[in-house]
Design an enzyme around this catalytic site. Structure first.
Site, short mmCIF file in Angstrom:
data_model
loop_
_atom_site.label_atom_id
_atom_site.label_comp_id
_atom_site.label_asym_id
_atom_site.label_seq_id
_atom_site.Cartn_x
_atom_site.Cartn_y
_atom_site.Cartn_z
CE LYS A 116 -97.52 -119.10 -3.81
NZ LYS A 116 -97.65 -120.52 -3.53
CE LYS A 158 -93.15 -118.20 -0.99
NZ LYS A 158 -93.87 -119.01 -0.01
N GLY A 164 -96.17 -124.12 -8.48
CA GLY A 164 -95.13 -124.84 -9.21
C GLY A 164 -93.78 -124.15 -9.16
N GLY A 165 -93.55 -123.35 -8.12
CA GLY A 165 -92.25 -122.72 -7.96
C GLY A 165 -92.01 -121.54 -8.90
CG HIS A 208 -91.97 -128.38 1.53
ND1 HIS A 208 -92.56 -127.48 0.67
CD2 HIS A 208 -92.89 -129.34 1.76
CE1 HIS A 208 -93.80 -127.89 0.42
NE2 HIS A 208 -94.02 -129.02 1.06
CG HIS A 234 -88.41 -122.94 -5.55
ND1 HIS A 234 -87.88 -122.84 -4.29
CD2 HIS A 234 -87.94 -121.88 -6.24
CE1 HIS A 234 -87.13 -121.76 -4.23
NE2 HIS A 234 -87.14 -121.16 -5.39
CD GLU A 274 -96.95 -127.15 -0.31
OE1 GLU A 274 -96.80 -128.14 -1.05
OE2 GLU A 274 -96.66 -125.99 -0.67
NE ARG A 296 -102.73 -129.57 -6.16
CZ ARG A 296 -101.46 -129.88 -5.91
NH1 ARG A 296 -101.14 -131.12 -5.58
NH2 ARG A 296 -100.51 -128.97 -5.95
P1 ADP Z 1 -96.96 -131.07 -5.36
O1 ADP Z 1 -97.42 -129.79 -4.74
O2 ADP Z 1 -97.49 -132.31 -4.72
O3 ADP Z 1 -95.51 -131.11 -5.70
P2 ADP Z 1 -97.27 -130.46 -8.03
O4 ADP Z 1 -97.73 -129.04 -8.00
O5 ADP Z 1 -95.89 -130.82 -8.43
O6 ADP Z 1 -97.69 -131.13 -6.67
O7 ADP Z 1 -98.26 -131.38 -8.85
C1 ADP Z 1 -99.38 -130.93 -9.47
C2 ADP Z 1 -98.96 -130.87 -10.91
O8 ADP Z 1 -98.93 -132.19 -11.43
C3 ADP Z 1 -99.88 -130.16 -11.79
O9 ADP Z 1 -99.71 -128.80 -11.74
C4 ADP Z 1 -99.52 -130.73 -13.16
O10 ADP Z 1 -98.42 -130.08 -13.77
C5 ADP Z 1 -99.08 -132.12 -12.83
N1 ADP Z 1 -100.06 -133.13 -13.21
C6 ADP Z 1 -101.37 -132.96 -13.41
N2 ADP Z 1 -101.96 -134.09 -13.74
C7 ADP Z 1 -101.00 -135.02 -13.75
C8 ADP Z 1 -100.99 -136.43 -14.02
N3 ADP Z 1 -102.10 -137.09 -14.31
N4 ADP Z 1 -99.84 -137.10 -13.93
C9 ADP Z 1 -98.72 -136.45 -13.61
N5 ADP Z 1 -98.68 -135.14 -13.36
C10 ADP Z 1 -99.80 -134.41 -13.43
P1 ADP Z 2 -95.59 -122.97 -4.89
O1 ADP Z 2 -97.00 -122.51 -4.92
O2 ADP Z 2 -94.84 -122.58 -6.11
O3 ADP Z 2 -95.49 -124.41 -4.48
P2 ADP Z 2 -94.61 -122.34 -2.19
O4 ADP Z 2 -94.99 -121.09 -1.46
O5 ADP Z 2 -95.25 -123.61 -1.76
O6 ADP Z 2 -94.88 -122.09 -3.73
O7 ADP Z 2 -93.03 -122.48 -2.16
C1 ADP Z 2 -92.35 -123.45 -2.92
C2 ADP Z 2 -90.99 -123.75 -2.32
O8 ADP Z 2 -90.17 -122.55 -2.24
C3 ADP Z 2 -90.99 -124.28 -0.92
O9 ADP Z 2 -91.21 -125.67 -0.89
C4 ADP Z 2 -89.62 -123.88 -0.39
O10 ADP Z 2 -88.65 -124.78 -0.88
C5 ADP Z 2 -89.37 -122.55 -1.06
N1 ADP Z 2 -89.77 -121.42 -0.20
C6 ADP Z 2 -91.00 -120.89 -0.11
N2 ADP Z 2 -91.04 -119.88 0.79
C7 ADP Z 2 -89.79 -119.75 1.28
C8 ADP Z 2 -89.18 -118.86 2.24
N3 ADP Z 2 -89.86 -117.91 2.85
N4 ADP Z 2 -87.86 -119.04 2.51
C9 ADP Z 2 -87.14 -120.00 1.89
N5 ADP Z 2 -87.66 -120.84 0.97
C10 ADP Z 2 -88.97 -120.73 0.66
MG MG Z 3 -96.12 -125.28 -2.69
#
Ligand code: ADP
Ligand code: ADP
Ligand code: MG
Length: 643
Positions: A116, A158, A164-165, A208, A234, A274, A296
């Site tokens: 990041k 972060k 994945g939060g 978001h 998240h 995002e 992806r």
């Molecule tokens: P988004 O950013 O769209 O929310 P996520 O990070 O929640 O996406 O989704 C990616 C995650 O989905 C992967 O890290 C994994 O945990 C999960 N995943 C991977 N393959 C599958 C699958 N075939 N069906 C459902 N979930 C999957």
């Molecule tokens: P991940 O890689 O775990 O998906 P992200 O950077 O995409 O991490 O952040 C995941 C979620 O956390 C976002 O969708 C949002 O809800 C929250 N978030 C991230 N950055 C901030 C911020 N600066 N202020 C408030 N909420 C945030």
């Molecule tokens: Mg994210």
């Protein structure tokens, strides 16, 4: 176009990719683990190759094995789905070294967005607005703390390698910074093997909003935005497109920034940029900031497909096969509004713990698009994401699409494991959400109301009781010549026993005494209970399930076998949920005190600590670290009482 592709994934996304490949006349190869021999994606593909054990590391994460399977079957390209190997640049390089095509971006593009901090620096240079904060290399606590002071509280720490939060900490007060920093670094080290963090301004009423981009390596366009603000911890729960309240100005500004991001890394294929948006003062063209790019196809891509009428997987295959972008920016359609709800096997009252089970009955309405990797009879195993399906609806307006979502969820029938279905239904009817007031805090603020369990109505209880008596094969039932025969049934609903008395007063009539009242049931073109129409139902294995928003799952209790309950002299510590035993913190011979941490379980991208219920001595550890376990698996045995 390719003749044959291999899908290096499982579940709904593997099925989704196979569907499109079939429609394009491309032959498909599935791969599967021990746990997935009979899975839906295996049955759908033209060919299938077994690649190893149930644990992801032994199969779906084993790149060499996946590539070997592609070569054995003559596949020319590999679609990675999402998760697993989809954002692994070494895998992309290995695929290409084997003379195959990776259906996705280059290794270089994935690497550029992998961390990041580096991604933010790159985006800043490309003129994309980024969340204000510190994303430099210096990781010294004093330096970071000074950076936080400069940004102004609240701040968000972060993990730069996060996903994945995980590894995120909000800090409201400078006094807490040092502690929270140490915790975030520990979490980041254990989850990602990289303790580095960045500091961001915490956006107070965050939304978001992400932009779907598509590139062919030279050019890039966007396919509008998705709003994914409905999140729990998240993680996304319900997504929609377009974003409520989006203006033409802001869409143009966000789309342009996202395309700039994609072009800056020569992006090929489907990707998502995002952004976080400050929802406090409405949507403004200068009120959005880059968070990260997911290199992806995204879980929620179907809402974009619904509003554009396009097939993103088809586009992925075409671009990977060397075609230029299939459409010009100004020609991308946008019609109506779409929602996606993620249906999971999870125990909502227990805090959304992932659940397992065999889906003895599974049925969806035809009014929604259903993306699912399971069929009736399939199991939700502890090894993978417990997703059952994505329920997607589309309508001419947001209000119509949301009503269709609520109705589709009501008409969804799942028996065999607990689900988040009623939680999703409550969200689809949430007043603020209905009005389009969305921010990432909505679910947490209203969690109690959204997860409230309303006691079943007398009409529903009566239906369950009547159904329960119907399943009993008692010869006496037929012989009630003039007086109705009252039968007593005991049902267990949400752990509570409910007794009802049922009398058949005629072939199409019954009276049911339950919950202190008497309900009259009548059958004329379908049963009614006190005039209310019966719910759709399913009976199996001694359980009556009534579907719909006020549904009930009732176990029919046999009065004769209710003794087993207190046999659990609990010297055994069991896993409360399925997951992976990440750490075992005790060994045989250790004395532990009540409340002490015994082990750490990892499930649904979260860690859960198991604590000692009482003071005791550990007699035996029953499972080694790293094992995938089912719910109720015995983990630790305590020495008997007076040890
Ligand atoms: P988004 O950013 O769209 O929310 P996520 O990070 O929640 O996406 O989704 C990616 C995650 O989905 C992967 O890290 C994994 O945990 C999960 N995943 C991977 N393959 C599958 C699958 N075939 N069906 C459902 N979930 C999957
Ligand atoms: P991940 O890689 O775990 O998906 P992200 O950077 O995409 O991490 O952040 C995941 C979620 O956390 C976002 O969708 C949002 O809800 C929250 N978030 C991230 N950055 C901030 C911020 N600066 N202020 C408030 N909420 C945030
Ligand atoms: Mg994210």
């Amino acid at each position: 176009m390719f003749d044959r592709i291999l899908i290096a994934n499982r579940g709904e996304i593997a099925c989704r990719v196979i569907d499109t490949a079939k429609a394009m006349g491309v032959s498909t190869v599935a791969v599967y683990s021990d746990a997935d021999r009979t899975a839906r994606h295996v049955a759908m593909a033209d060919l299938a190759v077994h690649i190893g054990g149930a644990a992801p590391a032994d199969s779906y994460l084993n790149g060499d094995r996946v590539i070997a399977a592609a070569r054995e079957t003559g596949a020319q390209a590999i679609h990675p789905g999402y998760g697993f190997l989809s954002e692994n640049p070494e895998f992309v390089e290995a695929v290409e070294a084997a003379g195959l095509v990776f259906i996705g971006p280059s290794a270089g593009a994935i690497r550029a967005m992998g961390l990041k901090d580096a991604a933010k620096a790159l985006m800043q240079d490309a003129g994309v607005p980024v969340v204000p904060g510190y994303h430099g290399d210096t990781q010294d606590p004093d330096h970071l703390s000074a950076a936080a002071d400069g940004i102004g509280y609240p701040v968000l720490i972060k993990a730069v390698a996060g996903g994945g939060g995980k590894g995120m900490r909000r800090v409201d007060d400078a006094a807490d910074f040092a502690d929270q920093l140490a915790a975030a670094q520990r979490e980041a080290q254990s989850a990602f093997g990289n303790p580095a963090v960045l500091i961001e301004k915490y956006i107070e009423q965050p939304r978001h909003i992400e932009v779907q981009v598509f590139g062919d390596g030279t050019d890039a366009i966007h396919l509008y935005e998705r709003d994914c603000s409905l999140q729990r911890r998240h993680q996304k729960v319900i997504e929609e497109a377009p974003a409520p309240g989006m203006t033409a100005d802001m869409r143009a500004a966000m789309g342009e920034a996202a395309v700039r991001a994609a072009k800056a890394i020569g992006y090929a294929g489907a990707g998502t940029v995002e952004f976080i948006v400050d929802g406090a003062n409405g949507l403004r063209p200068d009120g959005f900031w880059f968070m990260e790019m997911n290199t992806r196809l995204q879980v929620e891509h179907p809402v974009t497909e619904a509003i554009t009428g396009l097939d993103l997987v088809a586009w992925q295959l075409r671009v990977a096969a060397g075609e230029p972008l299939p459409m010009r920016q100004q020609d991308v359609p946008l019609t109506g509004h779409a929602f996606e709800a993620r249906l999971y096997a999870e125990d909502v009252p227990a805090g959304f713990l992932p659940a397992t089970g065999t889906l003895s009955h599974l049925s969806f309405p035809a009014t929604a698009r259903i993306d699912s990797g399971v069929r009736a009879g399939d199991a939700i195993s502890p090894f993978y994401d417990p997703m059952i399906a994505k329920v997607v609806t589309h309508g001419p307006t947001r209000a119509v699409a949301l009503k269709k979502l609520a109705a589709a969820l009501d008409a969804t029938e799942v028996v065999g494991c607990v689900t988040n279905l009623s939680f999703l239904g409550a969200l689809a009817r949430h007043e603020g959400f209905t009005r389009g007031e969305v921010d990432t805090g909505l679910i947490a603020r209203d969690l109690d109301a959204l997860t409230a369990v309303t006691p079943p109505s007398p009409a529903r209880l009566a239906q369950a009781a009547l159904a329960a008596t119907d399943t009993e094969t008692d010869a006496l039932t037929g012989f009630t010549l003039w007086a109705p025969l009252w039968r007593t049934v005991t049902l267990e609903i949400d752990g509570q026993e409910i007794t009802a008395r049922v009398a058949r007063t005629g072939p199409d009539e019954a009276e049911i005494e339950v919950a202190g009242t008497t309900v009259t049931a009548r059958n004329a073109a379908g049963w009614t209970f006190d005039e209310a129409p019966a719910a759709a139902s399913h009976i199996e294995g001694g359980t009556v399930t009534l579907f719909g928003p006020d549904g009930v799952s009732a176990r029919i209790l046999d009065p004769l076998d209710r003794a087993a309950a207190d046999a659990s002299g609990s010297d055994i510590i069991e896993a409360p949920m399925p997951g992976m035993l990440a750490r075992m913190l005790v060994a045989a011979g250790d004395s532990v005190t009540a409340g002490q941490k015994l082990a750490v379980l990892e499930a649904m991208k979260m860690e859960h600590a198991l604590t000692a219920p009482r003071d005791a001595v550990v007699a035996e550890v029953l499972v080694p670290e790293g094992t995938q376990i089912e719910a109720h698996a015995p983990l630790i045995r305590f020495a008997g009482d007076d040890a």
